[in-house]
Motif scaffolding. Structure first.
Motif, PDB file in Angstrom:
ATOM      1  N   VAL A 414       0.859  -1.190   0.000  1.00  0.00           N
ATOM      2  CA  VAL A 414       0.000   0.000   0.000  1.00  0.00           C
ATOM      3  C   VAL A 414       0.891   1.235   0.000  1.00  0.00           C
ATOM      4  CG1 VAL A 414      -1.695   1.322   1.323  1.00  0.00           C
ATOM      5  CG2 VAL A 414      -1.893  -1.168   1.184  1.00  0.00           C
ATOM      6  N   VAL A 415       0.547   2.215  -0.837  1.00  0.00           N
ATOM      7  CA  VAL A 415       1.312   3.461  -0.928  1.00  0.00           C
ATOM      8  C   VAL A 415       0.443   4.610  -0.421  1.00  0.00           C
ATOM      9  CG1 VAL A 415       2.636   4.988  -2.438  1.00  0.00           C
ATOM     10  CG2 VAL A 415       2.507   2.540  -2.950  1.00  0.00           C
ATOM     11  N   LEU A 416       1.017   5.482   0.393  1.00  0.00           N
ATOM     12  CA  LEU A 416       0.299   6.642   0.909  1.00  0.00           C
ATOM     13  C   LEU A 416       1.284   7.750   1.218  1.00  0.00           C
ATOM     14  CD1 LEU A 416      -0.163   6.468   4.636  1.00  0.00           C
ATOM     15  CD2 LEU A 416       0.171   4.273   3.513  1.00  0.00           C
ATOM     16  N   ASP A 417       0.757   8.947   1.487  1.00  0.00           N
ATOM     17  CA  ASP A 417       1.619  10.051   1.918  1.00  0.00           C
ATOM     18  C   ASP A 417       1.314  10.396   3.362  1.00  0.00           C
ATOM     19  OD1 ASP A 417      -0.490  12.322   1.917  1.00  0.00           O
ATOM     20  OD2 ASP A 417      -0.604  11.583  -0.138  1.00  0.00           O
ATOM     21  N   GLU A 425       6.007  12.891   3.054  1.00  0.00           N
ATOM     22  CA  GLU A 425       6.699  11.878   2.264  1.00  0.00           C
ATOM     23  C   GLU A 425       5.734  10.827   1.749  1.00  0.00           C
ATOM     24  OE1 GLU A 425      10.111  10.121   4.074  1.00  0.00           O
ATOM     25  OE2 GLU A 425      10.911  12.038   4.809  1.00  0.00           O
ATOM     26  N   LEU A 426       6.151  10.133   0.679  1.00  0.00           N
ATOM     27  CA  LEU A 426       5.435   8.965   0.193  1.00  0.00           C
ATOM     28  C   LEU A 426       6.073   7.732   0.808  1.00  0.00           C
ATOM     29  CD1 LEU A 426       4.991   9.626  -3.651  1.00  0.00           C
ATOM     30  CD2 LEU A 426       3.586  10.407  -1.745  1.00  0.00           C
ATOM     31  N   ILE A 427       5.242   6.858   1.356  1.00  0.00           N
ATOM     32  CA  ILE A 427       5.756   5.615   1.939  1.00  0.00           C
ATOM     33  C   ILE A 427       5.029   4.431   1.305  1.00  0.00           C
ATOM     34  CG2 ILE A 427       6.372   6.698   4.129  1.00  0.00           C
ATOM     35  CD1 ILE A 427       3.877   5.333   5.358  1.00  0.00           C
ATOM     36  N   VAL A 428       5.699   3.304   1.283  1.00  0.00           N
ATOM     37  CA  VAL A 428       5.084   2.057   0.828  1.00  0.00           C
ATOM     38  C   VAL A 428       5.128   1.079   1.995  1.00  0.00           C
ATOM     39  CG1 VAL A 428       7.267   1.272  -0.198  1.00  0.00           C
ATOM     40  CG2 VAL A 428       5.116   0.216  -0.900  1.00  0.00           C
ATOM     41  N   VAL A 429       3.964   0.470   2.279  1.00  0.00           N
ATOM     42  CA  VAL A 429       3.829  -0.454   3.411  1.00  0.00           C
ATOM     43  C   VAL A 429       3.578  -1.850   2.875  1.00  0.00           C
ATOM     44  CG1 VAL A 429       2.492  -1.017   5.478  1.00  0.00           C
ATOM     45  CG2 VAL A 429       2.830   1.385   4.830  1.00  0.00           C
TER      46      VAL A 429
END
Length: 769
Positions: A414-417, A425-429
């Motif tokens: 899942v990608v979110l800011d 920042e944009l993070i990927v979980v």
């Protein structure tokens, strides 16, 4: 959890024409600036002419903001290459029309599913008229549009349209059907969701209210005809004495939105039905279809015993629900004692992620990322709340909403800011391992927001305090290689000349440390004109943010940029209690407002005055909401520091605000008290709230104050400003108040925003002479 770093983004060069236009624009601005001195050392003077300031504001206000993006179907050429279309929506202030103009622009992306080979805009911008919501169907073959129109009498109507290829195939006047009230287009409840089969559309609207009439309305004459019209009138008979019944709404920005219902349009038959089965004490929203289109999933907010304001309040009791369309049964899928929002279904239709908070306490907090498995019926916590991050570590999730499309194609990531200290920042979980990786840390100093991800193509917005938004795209690398992401700029924006900025980290002195949450630090963002003064020092505008549980990020904001271009340094303060610094920082502030946050701002000001070329005799304050609360506190607690103050819809007396705001819980929580919807007024609580308020220091105020008030503000009622205005006038403090009709808490109407900036600038200039 550590965060991996990524390389800097690749940017596409400006064309000669675009570059020339940008240079000409900034040359014009520079000619408007007045300079004195000689040689390399030239000292900038503050713009003081109203016409020059207005011209500067007009220039900077024309930079558009990027609001949304949609990726079209993938097309394979006869030579084996792949391309897709990216549709983007922007908005721009139009000062002549006094409105925000919405427009779209499209881009072609040629790629190999791993990297972008070539990209280019596809045509010019086109203004969008009347669109409230729009969604492409899952296959991309159709598009649904909710549109608002007005007839010659000024009566508003809503239409639901379906477009296919180059024509409109459906246009249904929802208003005429009288199945429900107005359709919700807001980002709190609103949705426009295609069924997976692309045969039905799901949306949220206001529940139809019964017709009402006076007890004394004369009866119509008897009619013998039994035609269809008479039958319909008898079926929809008005109820006497109900025309003045009060319907409670959901507060700030959600006025007239009281009882939402889930509605379904059958595209083939044009039939609209209102779904049954939703519990009467629940307000549904953020809905979408279950796998197989057998039901609907939605977020449901409790509205009993009464509604509290929802805007910017992610702590309202809510849960994930499922309505089975075959039997009308409503099922609870999550903990019903917490607050959840933004449920998002994975591409393989197996899992749903959503954000979760406590259903109490600060309005915004560090959130959990949770996942519900549709087939196993198990719920798991993917990312936990972060109490206190270590150095350079992930600080937690602080998100008002997940992007509508946030899943990677593998249905695992899942990608979110999210805010990470003073950056976005944009993070990927990874939902299997719970690992978190940054897609943007170290790429460029600035802030990012994810607009969408589809088939692993990321579309994002990037900006800095001196650079308006850029449109960025990249492919999400395979799991474990996220740090190798390569960003490409589709729509360039040149930095605004004359502004430099940086982030400052601060540690409170030992005597100001919070013993319960010892060792917390905070940050500020300082904008400065690039030209170093020859002899004098910059005047300083100090601006603490509202909330108080909010955050300034290193992104483009009009007011600070325009003030800096005028010649002011601008200090944006993220005091303890701000988002992005861990949950301990958030929890440290309730019970300490008016003290800890005020001292943090003052300490930050004193530090920056010692370390930067700033004039301590020319320091001003600018704040809205809780930022206005802090500004009014600062001029009362430190009356010799600030030469002018502007407060926009400020909280000045929590005790008098509690009975008239849409967020009474805020007044008690931030004063360190427990909130109970059934509690009776307690004089001790009123005393405590007053002791935390700026009003207790009003006798010490010497600073001239400009108040800006929105007359439709339901969050901080206008009488808060009036109360402070009268108190200052009675004490002979130079005071002025501007009253903006038709504006709510944000004072974001184009006309009010422009007039507000001009009055802020002139107020500061008047009192810094």
């Amino acid at each position: 959890m550590g965060i991996a770093q990524s390389p800097p983004p690749k940017t596409l060069p400006l064309s000669a024409d675009e570059g020339g236009k940008k240079r000409k624009s900034y040359e014009t601005l520079n000619r408007r600036r007045r300079w004195h001195g000689s040689g390399k050392e030239m000292e900038p003077l503050l713009l003081s002419d109203a016409e020059e300031i207005a011209a500067l504001y007009r220039e900077l206000s024309q930079f558009p903001s990027l609001s949304s993006a949609c990726i079209g179907p993938e097309v394979t050429t006869q030579y084996g290459g792949k391309y897709c279309n990216i549709y983007t929506e922007w908005s721009q202030r139009d000062l002549e029309r006094a409105e925000n103009v919405k427009f779209c622009r499209q881009y072609l992306i040629f790629h190999d599913s791993q990297s972008i080979v070539y990209s280019s805009p596809s045509g010019n911008c086109t203004e969008i008229k009347g669109e409230l919501l729009s969604r492409d169907s899952p296959s991309g073959a159709q598009k649904a549009v909710l549109r608002k129109t007005s007839n010659s009498k000024g009566e508003e109507k809503q239409f639901l349209e379906v477009w296919e290829k180059n024509r409109k195939v459906k246009s249904i006047e929802l208003t005429a059907l009288e199945k429900h009230g107005q359709v919700y287009e807001d980002d709190q409840f609103g949705c426009l969701a295609w069924s997976h089969s692309e045969t039905h559309l799901l949306y949220v609207a206001e529940k139809k209210r019964p017709k009402a009439e006076s007890f004394f309305k004369p009866k119509p004459p008897e009619m013998n005809s039994e035609d269809e019209q008479v039958k319909a009138e008898r079926q929809d008979k008005a109820i006497k004495g109900e025309q003045y019944v009060f319907y409670e709404d959901w507060g700030e920005t959600l006025v007239a939105k009281s009882t939402p219902v889930l509605c379904v349009l059958d595209i083939e038959s044009n039939n609209v039905s209102v779904l049954e089965g939703v519990p009467e004490h629940i307000s549904p929203g953020q809905a979408f279809w279950t796998p197989g289109d057998t039901g609907v999933l939605f977020t449901g907010w409790w509205h009993e015993p009464f509604r509290l304001g929802l805007r910017h309040c992610t702590n309202r009791r809510s849960a994930l629900f499922h309505v089975d369309l075959t039997g009308g049964r409503c099922e609870l899928l999550s903990d019903d004692t917490r607050a959840i929002w933004s449920p998002r279904l994975s591409p393989d239709q197996c899992r749903i992620v959503y954000l979760e908070n406590k259903a109490s306490g600060p309005h915004q907090q560090c959130s959990r990322l949770c996942m519900y498995d549709w087939y196993t019926k198990l719920t798991s916590v993917i990312v936990e709340i972060v109490p206190r991050p270590g150095k350079d570590e992930f600080t937690g999730i602080y998100c008002t909403a997940l992007p509508e499309l946030c899943w990677a194609a593998d249905s695992q990531r899942v990608v979110l800011d999210t805010a990470q200290r003073s950056h976005q920042e944009l993070i990927v979980v990874d939902t299997l391992s719970g690992s978190v990786c940054s897609l943007t840390k170290g790429s460029h100093l600035g802030s990012w927001a994810l607009l969408t991800i589809d088939r692993d193509l990321l579309v994002a917005r990037f900006s800095t305090p001196n650079c308006p938004p850029k449109l960025m795209v990249a492919f999400l690398p395979p799991a474990g290689k996220e740090s190798e992401v390569g960003w490409v700029c589709l729509e360039e924006a040149s930095p605004v000349e004359g502004i430099t900025w940086g982030v400052r980290k601060l540690q409170p002195p030992p005597e100001q440390d919070n013993l319960q949450y010892a060792g917390l630090d905070f940050e500020s963002i300082l904008l400065r004109p690039t030209q170093v003064p020859e002899s004098g020092k910059y005047p300083l505008v100090v601006s603490p943010h509202g909330g108080p549980h909010s955050v300034y990020t290193t992104s483009w904001t009009l007011y600070p940029a325009a003030l800096c271009r005028m010649g002011f340094a601008v200090l944006l303060v993220n005091y303890r209690g701000s988002l992005g610094f861990g949950q301990d920082s958030v929890d440290s502030l309730p019970g300490n407002v008016g003290s800890q946050d005020v001292k943090d701002v003052q300490f930050c000001v004193e530090q920056v005055l010692q370390e930067e070329p700033l004039d301590p005799q020319r320091v001003t304050l600018l704040g809205g909401s809780h930022g206005g609360f802090l500004s009014c506190h600062l001029i009362g607690q430190y009356p010799g520091t600030y030469k002018a103050c502007v407060a926009r819809n400020p909280v000045v007396n929590m005790a008098s605000m509690v009975a008239s705001t849409d967020i009474p819980d805020w007044c008690l929580t931030e004063a360190g008290l427990l909130y109970d919807q059934a509690a009776l007024p307690d004089p001790r609580h009123w005393t405590e709230m007053l002791l935390h308020s700026p009003m207790q220091y009003v006798d010490k105020v010497q600073t001239p104050v400009l108040l800006m008030i929105g007359d439709e503000d339901k969050r901080v009622p206008p009488k808060q400003g009036l109360e402070y205005y009268h108190a200052l006038k009675a004490r002979g403090v130079p005071t002025r108040m501007l009253w903006y009709p038709g504006n709510n808490h944000a004072l974001s109407g184009v006309e009010a925003e422009a007039d507000g900036f001009m009055n802020i600038a002139l107020w500061f200039l008047q009192h810094l002479k």
